[in-house]
Design an enzyme around this catalytic site. Structure first.
Site, short mmCIF file in Angstrom:
data_model
loop_
_atom_site.label_atom_id
_atom_site.label_comp_id
_atom_site.label_asym_id
_atom_site.label_seq_id
_atom_site.Cartn_x
_atom_site.Cartn_y
_atom_site.Cartn_z
N HIS A 151 24.28 62.30 30.64
CA HIS A 151 24.59 61.57 31.86
C HIS A 151 24.43 60.06 31.72
O HIS A 151 24.90 59.31 32.57
CB HIS A 151 23.75 62.12 33.02
CG HIS A 151 24.27 63.42 33.54
ND1 HIS A 151 24.62 63.61 34.86
CD2 HIS A 151 24.55 64.59 32.91
CE1 HIS A 151 25.07 64.84 35.02
NE2 HIS A 151 25.03 65.46 33.86
N ASP A 178 34.25 75.31 36.09
CA ASP A 178 33.20 75.98 35.32
C ASP A 178 32.94 77.39 35.85
O ASP A 178 32.68 78.31 35.07
CB ASP A 178 31.90 75.16 35.36
CG ASP A 178 31.97 73.96 34.42
OD1 ASP A 178 33.00 73.81 33.74
OD2 ASP A 178 31.00 73.19 34.37
#
Lengths: 177, 421
Positions: B215, B244
């Site tokens: 991230h 996902d």
């Protein structure tokens, strides 16, 4: 969510998208539920434990006045072949003296044989035999006294010692459980 | 893993957020987190690896409730799980096949990274943490395989622990220390169980760092170019949560096929024979996910020393062990071995072909690892091992300097390259 929601459904509050949402969420709940159930159920008693849920006891070797302890479902079961005096004592008690009133007749199948789960109804200790103020059992943990019928007479226990399910297979053999 | 500027709408939510900024953390992780908008399905394998780890931990905790790590009871308690425990067969088959599923996913995830250059600056530490996770996974899976205490468990444990005996001078002491005795025995089984329970939580810890590092600079993407601005990204929710979840559904279908229709396909029948320290099975093979490394281990069959003399610097055994560990550890330095500035193989015409050659090479190694070392196979294994290292140590540094990459697109939002004229 989108302008499509009301396309062609101007007169109806229910849209096809609502249907998909409900159907999707419903299936999701079913899927998660069916995945979680095995995780919960695996903690229940397994088949080998269930297979050992009855105990057979041969009574022919027990003398009058003698008490034996057998194991049933991991707990002690007291089997006492009571003397005539013990039976008489148990049957002469007035009901209003008992915290958990029960006649001796209700607690035995054959007068001579007292069969009970040997676990104090207070907090689960095993009471000691032939002790206490009433000639029955005495729990050392918190001082509960049981009489010759296994009924609570004095102390913190709320109930009489529990009589398990059992059956006489023959005159000298029982199955507990 | 810094939180976003998200503020909960409810009063209670704000009260909690002020004291524990958990809602903005979750939002930063899965919510408004800006993600390149051109990710393909190969990027789904990261979250798939996460769910596979969760499945392993949950079923593993369940199995530990019923399993006994004692040599006299381990095999019997495994069968107890299969026969007596409610849904015990399901827990064990999910756990055993789940290990294979986890490795398939992670290998795809790694090769995704290799193809699209995800290991390059500024994501080197992200990549290295991934290599650490792979090593931890291999150790965990190895020790888990020992626990049922079947023949393959026992002899797998014996062979792998004996590898450390190849270390000069202190080898034997290391092996005795690992075993807690003079052979794989009760002490070994107990410590393997303890570590098999511990290591997955260590993996969780490294995974958290892996995601943290991810991230920091965000996901790489199929074009391998940096995100230039908001026009290049979409928020993670709903776009990639939905994608996902679709990946999860497909994955669980494949997983369910193995668990319900072919639960022992990836295992070995000999592991249903109780461990016998006096008899080795005729043909020992590791689990499929170790096969390429097993082939590398067996590749060196000659001592390395001065030719024509008896002087040996490195025995064949030790050389195999070194190469096997090196084959994984080399990935740690890959970000510096690859000298190309271009990330994605899409714009590296020669690397693209050599990448597939590496894939084939790994499959060849896997095949050699699965077969007994007879006939031409040891030679094939040696060549494939050599090529594996040549790829990383020779080709990657030189290719990055010599290869002429295709022109890179201007941005993710505007991928069409304007012609030079």
């Amino acid at each position: 969510m989108s302008n499509n929601d009301n396309d062609g459904n101007k007169d109806d509050d229910v849209t096809r998208r609502d249907f998909i949402h409900v159907a999707g969420a419903g299936l999701g709940v079913i899927a998660v539920g069916s995945a979680v159930w095995p995780l919960v159920d695996q903690m229940n008693p397994s088949k080998d434990v269930l297979a050992l849920s009855t105990t057979e006891v041969d009574l022919s070797q027990i003398e009058v006045g003698q008490s034996v302890t057998v194991v049933w479902r991991g707990k002690p079961v007291f089997i006492r072949r009571r003397t005539a005096q013990e039976i008489a004592e148990a049957r002469s008690v007035p009901m209003d003296e008992l915290p958990d009133p029960q006649t001796d007749e209700e607690r035995v199948q054959k007068t001579e044989w007292l069969i009970m789960v040997g676990v104090c109804t207070h907090l689960g200790c095993v009471p000691l035999g032939l002790q206490g103020d009433f000639g029955g059992w005495f729990c050392p943990c918190h001082g509960s006294h049981y009489d010759t019928s296994g009924r609570i007479r004095k102390g913190p226990a709320p109930e009489n010692l529990i009589v398990p399910e059992y059956a006489f297979v023959t005159d000298t053999k029982i199955i507990v459980g | 893993m810094a939180g976003s500027n998200y503020q909960p709408k409810s009063k209670l939510g704000q009260w909690i957020e002020y004291r524990l900024p958990i809602f903005s953390l979750i939002d930063g992780l899965f919510g408004s987190y800006p993600t390149p908008k051109n990710l393909n399905y190969w990027w789904s394998f990261g979250s798939l690896a996460g769910i596979a780890l969760v499945v392993q931990i949950i079923t593993g905790i369940v199995l530990a409730m019923h399993y006994t790590p004692d040599t006299s009871l381990a095999f019997a308690s495994t069968e107890h799980i299969m026969r007596n425990v409610n849904y015990g067969w399901l827990m064990r088959y999910v756990h055993a096949n789940g290990a294979s599923m986890f490795f398939i996913i992670v290998y795809v995830h790694i090769f995704r990274g290799l193809y699209y250059g995800s290991y390059k600056s500024p994501r080197e530490i992200l990549w290295m943490l991934g290599v650490v996770i792979l090593l931890l996974m291999m150790a965990t899976a190895f020790m888990g395989y020992v626990l049922p205490w079947g023949q393959m468990s026992f002899w797998g444990a014996t062979v792998i622990t004996n590898l450390f005996g190849a270390v000069p001078v202190v080898g034997d002491s290391i092996v005795a220390w690992l075993w807690g005795g003079f052979s794989v025995d009760n002490a070994t089984l107990h410590r393997f169980f303890s570590l098999h329970y511990l290591l997955p939580f260590v993996i969780v810890g490294v995974v958290i760092m892996h995601i943290w590092a991810l991230h920091q600079h965000g996901s790489n993407n199929p074009l391998g170019i940096d995100v230039k601005g908001p026009q290049d990204t979409v928020p993670f929710t709903p776009y990639y949560t939905a994608k996902d979840l679709y990946g999860f559904a497909v994955f669980f279908l494949v997983f369910a096929y193995f668990v319900f229709y072919n639960p022992n396909f990836l295992g070995h029948p000999d592991n249903y024979i109780p461990a016998n320290p006096l008899v080795t099975p005729a043909h020992i093979v590791p689990e499929w996910y170790y096969l390429p490394f097993y082939a590398i281990l067996r590749a060196i069959t000659f001592d390395i020393g001065i030719p024509g003399t008896d002087i040996v610097f490195i025995t064949a055994k030790f050389a195999g062990v070194i190469l096997m560990f090196a084959s994984i550890l080399i990935l740690l330095v890959l970000p510096w071995l690859d000298t190309s500035k271009v990330r994605s193989a899409k714009f590296r015409p020669i690397y693209k072909q050599l990448y597939w050659l590496l894939v084939i090479d790994v499959f060849v190694l896997g095949y050699v690892g699965a077969k007994p070392p007879e006939g031409i196979l040891p030679t094939v294994g040696l060549i494939a091992t050599a090529y594996y290292f040549i790829h990383f140590l020779v080709i990657m540094p030189i290719l990055g300097k010599k290869e002429k990459p295709l022109p890179l697109p201007e941005s993710i939002a505007n991928p069409v390259v304007k012609s030079a004229e």
